[in-house]
Motif scaffolding. Structure first.
Motif, PDB file in Angstrom:
ATOM      1  N   ARG A   6       0.870  -1.180   0.000  1.00  0.00           N
ATOM      2  CA  ARG A   6       0.000   0.000   0.000  1.00  0.00           C
ATOM      3  C   ARG A   6       0.908   1.232   0.000  1.00  0.00           C
ATOM      4  O   ARG A   6       1.621   1.487   0.972  1.00  0.00           O
ATOM      5  CB  ARG A   6      -0.900   0.056   1.221  1.00  0.00           C
ATOM      6  CG  ARG A   6      -1.741   1.348   1.258  1.00  0.00           C
ATOM      7  CD  ARG A   6      -2.703   1.426   2.418  1.00  0.00           C
ATOM      8  NE  ARG A   6      -3.697   0.374   2.417  1.00  0.00           N
ATOM      9  CZ  ARG A   6      -4.774   0.336   1.616  1.00  0.00           C
ATOM     10  NH1 ARG A   6      -4.979   1.289   0.747  1.00  0.00           N
ATOM     11  NH2 ARG A   6      -5.630  -0.655   1.691  1.00  0.00           N
ATOM     12  N   ASN A  23      -4.595   2.505  -4.058  1.00  0.00           N
ATOM     13  CA  ASN A  23      -4.968   1.165  -3.623  1.00  0.00           C
ATOM     14  C   ASN A  23      -3.721   0.308  -3.438  1.00  0.00           C
ATOM     15  O   ASN A  23      -2.624   0.656  -3.895  1.00  0.00           O
ATOM     16  CB  ASN A  23      -5.894   0.509  -4.656  1.00  0.00           C
ATOM     17  CG  ASN A  23      -7.232   1.199  -4.738  1.00  0.00           C
ATOM     18  OD1 ASN A  23      -7.733   1.702  -3.738  1.00  0.00           O
ATOM     19  ND2 ASN A  23      -7.815   1.233  -5.914  1.00  0.00           N
ATOM     20  N   VAL A  24      -3.903  -0.840  -2.822  1.00  0.00           N
ATOM     21  CA  VAL A  24      -2.815  -1.802  -2.659  1.00  0.00           C
ATOM     22  C   VAL A  24      -2.371  -2.270  -4.043  1.00  0.00           C
ATOM     23  O   VAL A  24      -3.205  -2.569  -4.906  1.00  0.00           O
ATOM     24  CB  VAL A  24      -3.279  -3.010  -1.809  1.00  0.00           C
ATOM     25  CG1 VAL A  24      -2.227  -4.105  -1.803  1.00  0.00           C
ATOM     26  CG2 VAL A  24      -3.590  -2.559  -0.381  1.00  0.00           C
TER      27      VAL A  24
END
Length: 170
Positions: A6, A23-24
């Motif tokens: 992340r 986002n991751v």
């Protein structure tokens, strides 16, 4: 060799002042120093910081083949082409570097080496101390002879080795 990351720094758009949390990024290759005959790696845990580097071109084909490849994709510096390098910590976080010695720390264990080659290994089982103790035990052996218990004739050798081992400590 891969991790889900992340990003800690938000994306800022040039045309306005809005910020976007990223986002991751999944399946990010983690890069450790290595060659064809050498690897230096260490354990990573969830929450460890890494430096993300974004390749100018798609890494997909090269990661599979490991040869000179055509990118086959027009993307540049895409989030999907991230590489994680566990080398960077925010200032004031993490373990402290030693300006005088090469240092490796892992949990309660420390490996320290000075410029002149002196070595210190500290942890739950101190190898150098064990070797010193072994040399002392060998020097303390008594050999039964016809005239009674005698020290070994090479006792000086054991004590000399013990002294050299003790000199390796920083």
């Amino acid at each position: 060799k891969k991790a889900d990351i992340r990003p800690a720094i938000k994306r800022k758009f040039i045309d306005d002042s809005s910020l976007q949390e990223l986002n991751v990024i999944t399946d990010v290759p983690v890069a450790f120093p290595q060659t064809n005959t050498f690897l230096f790696s260490y354990p990573l845990q969830k929450g460890d910081e890494v430096l993300l580097i974004f390749s100018e071109r798609s890494l997909d084909k090269w990661l599979k083949d490991g040869k000179i490849v055509n990118p086959e994709d027009p993307r540049k510096f895409d989030l999907s082409d991230a590489i994680a390098v566990p080398i960077l910590k925010p200032i004031g976080k993490g373990l402290k570097a030693d300006s005088q010695h090469m240092l490796m720390q892992h949990g309660d264990s420390t490996f320290k080496m000075s410029k002149d080659g002196k070595l210190s290994i500290v942890g739950t089982s101190d190898l150098l101390q064990l070797l010193e103790d072994l040399c002392q035990a060998c020097a303390d052996i008594l050999v039964n002879t016809k005239i009674g218990p005698q020290s070994p004739i090479n006792m000086g050798t054991f004590l000399n080795i013990k002294s050299k081992i003790g000199g390796m400590k920083i």
